[in-house]
Design a protein around this motif. Structure first.
Motif, PDB file in Angstrom:
ATOM      1  N   ASP A   1      -0.656  -4.652  14.647  1.00  0.00           N
ATOM      2  CA  ASP A   1      -1.091  -3.393  14.053  1.00  0.00           C
ATOM      3  C   ASP A   1      -0.300  -2.206  14.607  1.00  0.00           C
ATOM      4  O   ASP A   1       0.102  -1.311  13.861  1.00  0.00           O
TER       5      ASP A   1
ATOM      6  N   ALA B   1       0.832  -1.206   0.000  1.00  0.00           N
ATOM      7  CA  ALA B   1       0.000   0.000   0.000  1.00  0.00           C
ATOM      8  C   ALA B   1       0.866   1.256   0.000  1.00  0.00           C
ATOM      9  O   ALA B   1       0.554   2.242  -0.684  1.00  0.00           O
TER      10      ALA B   1
ATOM     11  N   SER C   1      -4.433  -0.293   7.775  1.00  0.00           N
ATOM     12  CA  SER C   1      -5.778  -0.847   7.613  1.00  0.00           C
ATOM     13  C   SER C   1      -6.378  -0.548   6.240  1.00  0.00           C
ATOM     14  O   SER C   1      -7.039  -1.400   5.655  1.00  0.00           O
ATOM     15  N   SER C   2      -6.100   0.634   5.692  1.00  0.00           N
ATOM     16  CA  SER C   2      -6.725   1.004   4.418  1.00  0.00           C
ATOM     17  C   SER C   2      -6.146   0.242   3.230  1.00  0.00           C
ATOM     18  O   SER C   2      -6.780   0.137   2.186  1.00  0.00           O
ATOM     19  N   GLY C   3      -4.950  -0.305   3.382  1.00  0.00           N
ATOM     20  CA  GLY C   3      -4.308  -1.000   2.269  1.00  0.00           C
ATOM     21  C   GLY C   3      -4.485  -2.505   2.261  1.00  0.00           C
ATOM     22  O   GLY C   3      -3.818  -3.209   1.495  1.00  0.00           O
TER      23      GLY C   3
ATOM     24  N   THR D   1       0.883   4.269  -2.721  1.00  0.00           N
ATOM     25  CA  THR D   1       0.507   5.617  -2.287  1.00  0.00           C
ATOM     26  C   THR D   1       1.652   6.610  -2.425  1.00  0.00           C
ATOM     27  O   THR D   1       1.454   7.762  -2.812  1.00  0.00           O
TER      28      THR D   1
ATOM     29  N   ASP E   1       1.677   7.379   5.857  1.00  0.00           N
ATOM     30  CA  ASP E   1       0.459   7.470   6.654  1.00  0.00           C
ATOM     31  C   ASP E   1       0.265   6.158   7.407  1.00  0.00           C
ATOM     32  O   ASP E   1       0.127   5.098   6.780  1.00  0.00           O
TER      33      ASP E   1
ATOM     34  N   GLY F   1      -2.247   5.048   8.689  1.00  0.00           N
ATOM     35  CA  GLY F   1      -3.547   4.493   8.351  1.00  0.00           C
ATOM     36  C   GLY F   1      -3.486   3.452   7.246  1.00  0.00           C
ATOM     37  O   GLY F   1      -4.439   2.687   7.060  1.00  0.00           O
ATOM     38  N   LEU F   2      -2.375   3.404   6.523  1.00  0.00           N
ATOM     39  CA  LEU F   2      -2.214   2.393   5.471  1.00  0.00           C
ATOM     40  C   LEU F   2      -2.241   0.977   6.040  1.00  0.00           C
ATOM     41  O   LEU F   2      -2.493   0.018   5.320  1.00  0.00           O
TER      42      LEU F   2
ATOM     43  N   ARG G   1       1.905   0.331  12.244  1.00  0.00           N
ATOM     44  CA  ARG G   1       1.629   1.770  12.188  1.00  0.00           C
ATOM     45  C   ARG G   1       2.871   2.587  12.559  1.00  0.00           C
ATOM     46  O   ARG G   1       3.177   3.602  11.927  1.00  0.00           O
TER      47      ARG G   1
END
Length: 198
Positions: free
Chosen positions: A128, A98, A146-148, A102, A141, A143-144, A132
């Motif tokens: 996690d 991810a 979870s978003s990736g 990005t 970021d 947040g990648l 992070r």
């Protein structure tokens, strides 16, 4: 511009020992790097390799000696029996995939951050919170983590298939065109190849 396809595992001690030398070599030759994390256990099973825990005792002992010697040569800390090895490398691999898609951070620092977490910092790269933190430290970021997940999961499977089809059987593994280089101890050969000397 030359492209280096870099196949690796976030829990491979030899990927850890590679450090960020690949990125230095690529920069020196104006080459790009495409990061392709793979499931090393699945790669072994598909290409005739044996996981460290299943190897003969003499091979296991030699591996530990070799890791200690290589780390000493490179001036790198290493815990030969880390608390969180083996662990699930998929979550950290998804984050790398991810992050590459990005952009915005330092990919070499990200990969090395995960391997260092495992082999020198006694951290679980499947957690996690660790993912992070490593993302953030490399300028991405957090947040990648979870978003990736979807992109990461799909690409992770594709990376394994590509690796098998292109003759990859271990980590780290570097491919430039048809030339293949296996192991952190072949980075000098990769450098010479990009310089047109090998």
């Amino acid at each position: 511009m030359k492209q280096i396809d870099y196949f690796f595992s976030t829990i491979s001690p030899y990927t850890y020992l590679a450090g960020e030398r690949l990125e230095e070599i690529a920069a020196r030759h104006g080459a790009s790097v495409r990061y392709k994390p793979v499931d090393i256990s699945a790669l072994f099973s598909r290409t005739g390799g044996t996981p460290p825990k299943d190897r003969h005792q003499s091979r296991q002992e030699y591996r530990l000696q070799e890791l200690r010697r290589q780390a000493a040569k490179l001036g790198m800390e290493i815990n030969l029996k880390p608390a969180f090895f083996p662990t699930n490398s998929a979550p950290s691999s998804y984050a790398i995939i991810a992050a590459q898609e990005t952009g915005g951070g330092d990919m070499g620092a990200l990969v090395h951050g995960f391997t260092r977490a495992c082999w020198a910092e006694e951290r679980d790269v499947a957690e996690d919170e660790v993912i992070r933190d490593v993302l953030s430290r490399a300028g991405f970021d957090p947040g990648l983590a979870s978003s990736g997940l979807l992109l990461g999961a799909e690409t992770y499977v594709k990376n394994l298939e590509e690796a098998v089809n292109r003759g990859v059987f271990g980590a780290p593994f570097y491919i430039v065109g048809e030339e293949r280089f296996w192991g952190q101890d072949r980075l000098e050969d990769l450098d010479l190849h990009l310089a047109g000397k090998l």
